[in-house]
Design an enzyme around this catalytic site. Structure first.
Site, PDB file in Angstrom:
ATOM      1  N   ASP A 164       0.848  -1.192   0.000  1.00 51.23           N
ATOM      2  CA  ASP A 164       0.000   0.000   0.000  1.00 51.23           C
ATOM      3  C   ASP A 164       0.884   1.242   0.000  1.00 51.23           C
ATOM      4  O   ASP A 164       1.139   1.859   1.037  1.00 51.23           O
ATOM      5  CB  ASP A 164      -0.901  -0.031   1.240  1.00 51.23           C
ATOM      6  CG  ASP A 164      -2.036   0.986   1.179  1.00 51.23           C
ATOM      7  OD1 ASP A 164      -2.380   1.425   0.070  1.00 51.23           O
ATOM      8  OD2 ASP A 164      -2.582   1.329   2.243  1.00 51.23           O
TER       9      ASP A 164
ATOM     10  N   GLU B  44      -7.073   5.212  -8.379  1.00 45.07           N
ATOM     11  CA  GLU B  44      -8.328   5.755  -7.868  1.00 45.07           C
ATOM     12  C   GLU B  44      -8.891   6.890  -8.722  1.00 45.07           C
ATOM     13  O   GLU B  44      -8.171   7.825  -9.095  1.00 45.07           O
ATOM     14  CB  GLU B  44      -8.142   6.247  -6.432  1.00 45.07           C
ATOM     15  CG  GLU B  44      -9.436   6.579  -5.731  1.00 45.07           C
ATOM     16  CD  GLU B  44      -9.359   6.325  -4.233  1.00 45.07           C
ATOM     17  OE1 GLU B  44     -10.304   6.715  -3.522  1.00 45.07           O
ATOM     18  OE2 GLU B  44      -8.372   5.729  -3.772  1.00 45.07           O
TER      19      GLU B  44
ATOM     20  N   LYS C 293     -10.188   2.159  -8.870  1.00 42.83           N
ATOM     21  CA  LYS C 293     -10.573   2.270  -7.470  1.00 42.83           C
ATOM     22  C   LYS C 293     -11.655   3.344  -7.320  1.00 42.83           C
ATOM     23  O   LYS C 293     -11.473   4.493  -7.738  1.00 42.83           O
ATOM     24  CB  LYS C 293      -9.348   2.617  -6.633  1.00 42.83           C
ATOM     25  CG  LYS C 293      -9.392   2.200  -5.187  1.00 42.83           C
ATOM     26  CD  LYS C 293      -8.018   2.403  -4.569  1.00 42.83           C
ATOM     27  CE  LYS C 293      -8.015   2.029  -3.098  1.00 42.83           C
ATOM     28  NZ  LYS C 293      -6.704   2.334  -2.487  1.00 42.83           N
TER      29      LYS C 293
ATOM     30  N   THR D  42     -13.438   0.909  -2.619  1.00 45.79           N
ATOM     31  CA  THR D  42     -12.702   1.301  -1.424  1.00 45.79           C
ATOM     32  C   THR D  42     -13.600   2.059  -0.453  1.00 45.79           C
ATOM     33  O   THR D  42     -14.791   2.246  -0.711  1.00 45.79           O
ATOM     34  CB  THR D  42     -11.477   2.147  -1.839  1.00 45.79           C
ATOM     35  OG1 THR D  42     -10.665   2.412  -0.695  1.00 45.79           O
ATOM     36  CG2 THR D  42     -11.903   3.459  -2.478  1.00 45.79           C
TER      37      THR D  42
ATOM     38  N   PHE E 122     -11.984  -1.458   5.320  1.00 43.10           N
ATOM     39  CA  PHE E 122     -10.964  -0.708   6.058  1.00 43.10           C
ATOM     40  C   PHE E 122     -10.926  -1.139   7.528  1.00 43.10           C
ATOM     41  O   PHE E 122     -11.605  -0.563   8.375  1.00 43.10           O
ATOM     42  CB  PHE E 122     -11.247   0.788   5.942  1.00 43.10           C
ATOM     43  CG  PHE E 122     -10.685   1.434   4.699  1.00 43.10           C
ATOM     44  CD1 PHE E 122     -10.581   0.734   3.516  1.00 43.10           C
ATOM     45  CD2 PHE E 122     -10.256   2.744   4.730  1.00 43.10           C
ATOM     46  CE1 PHE E 122     -10.065   1.321   2.369  1.00 43.10           C
ATOM     47  CE2 PHE E 122      -9.745   3.353   3.594  1.00 43.10           C
ATOM     48  CZ  PHE E 122      -9.639   2.648   2.411  1.00 43.10           C
TER      49      PHE E 122
END
Length: 314
Positions: free
Chosen positions: A16, A87, A123, A147, A169
């Site tokens: 990440d 994203e 994303k 996400t 998350f």
């Protein structure tokens, strides 16, 4: 065997970060990025040349943003064998049509660079509008990573939409519960399998396996090794550099906790559905998920604005 090697025996390890110099440090397959990581990388003097090259020739800041995102994505794909998650502008999280347009534009840039579609995940925030956009993109063969996912409601809608991958998350879910508990929070009591974020992911993962949902589950937003260890065996886990380093030097055992062949007893009998009324009701009844989703969109949008300001001055 290091804890990282042990974990990789049962789970796909994803890094990440957008820090290109770190990617070869671990045996990761995929990488994820987000506006916060891109903002940090774009401000790093090491990547000034990459930023300048990416934005050259366009005066439109949105085009510059997309060019920058793909430029980092292309560099990541040269360093890792798997996929990169890129994203869509977080400010579009509640606009289905605008999300579709920008997602297609990002994929067109990757295609122009000769990147196969199966190496890119677009994303998108798991708002209702984002999930609807993802359903349309998946139908076009553009795979998505949903996400800012905090609830079973979001996960069920993503499954029904045929989303390729979701990123619940873990850490942010636990953060919310810790904040609500205040001084009454018992850290030891909520470790590992008893961690609220871990429990949320396990519920989603089990339901997917029990209902033969092909959507991949990738735990994200980790705060410590205990959370990671409790999810060993999950499809994928995306882990920040600091925790990857900690795993690499640790000899802690990481036995498989989740086994797709034995997902456990059926808890959620209902099949996934993509129903707006059900989604709205589910989110309304889950204050944690609603608050964290709104907060996540707000923070990612602010980071996007910061990147745009950098690019405007480039």
């Amino acid at each position: 065997m290091s804890a990282l090697d042990s974990l990789a025996a049962s789970t796909v390890v994803v890094v990440d970060t957008a820090d290109l110099d770190l990617l070869s440090r671990w045996s990761a397959r995929d990488a994820t990025t987000n506006p916060s990581l891109i903002r940090k990388a774009a401000a790093d003097p090491r990547y000034a040349g990459l930023v300048a090259s990416a934005v050259r020739g366009s005066a439109d800041v949105n085009d510059r943003l997309d060019a920058l995102l793909v430029a980092f994505g292309l560099e990541i794909l040269q360093r890792l064998p798997g996929r990169v998650s890129t994203e869509v502008d977080a400010r579009l999280s509640h606009d289905t049509e605008a999300t579709l347009q920008r997602a297609r534009a990002l994929m067109a840039r990757y295609a122009a660079a000769g990147v196969p579609r199966d190496r890119v995940l677009i994303k998108i925030a798991a708002t209702w509008e984002g999930i609807v956009a993802a359903r349309a993109l998946e139908a076009e063969g553009i795979h998505c990573n949903l996400t800012l996912l905090f609830s079973f409601t979001q996960a069920q809608a993503c499954a029904a939409a045929g989303v390729k991958l979701i990123s619940p998350f873990v850490g942010r879910i636990t953060d919310w519960h810790r904040l609500q508990a205040g001084a009454a929070w018992d850290a030891e009591k909520h470790r590992g399998a008893n961690d609220p974020g871990v429990q949320a992911v396990v519920r989603i993962w089990r339901s997917y396996k029990q209902h033969d949902v092909p959507t991949e589950v990738m735990g994200a937003s980790f705060r410590d090794i205990d959370q990671i260890a409790a999810l060993s065996g999950c499809d994928l886990l995306t882990i920040p550099p600091a925790l990857l380093d900690a795993l690499a030097v640790s000899d802690q055992a990481m036995p498989r906790q989740l086994d797709a062949a034995r997902p456990g007893p059926v808890i959620d009998a209902s099949s996934p559905s993509l129903d707006p009324a059900h989604f709205v009701q589910g989110m309304r009844e889950d204050r944690m998920a609603s608050e964290k989703l709104q907060e996540g969109v707000r923070l990612f949008s602010a980071d996007t604005e910061a990147v745009l300001a950098q690019l405007a001055a480039a």
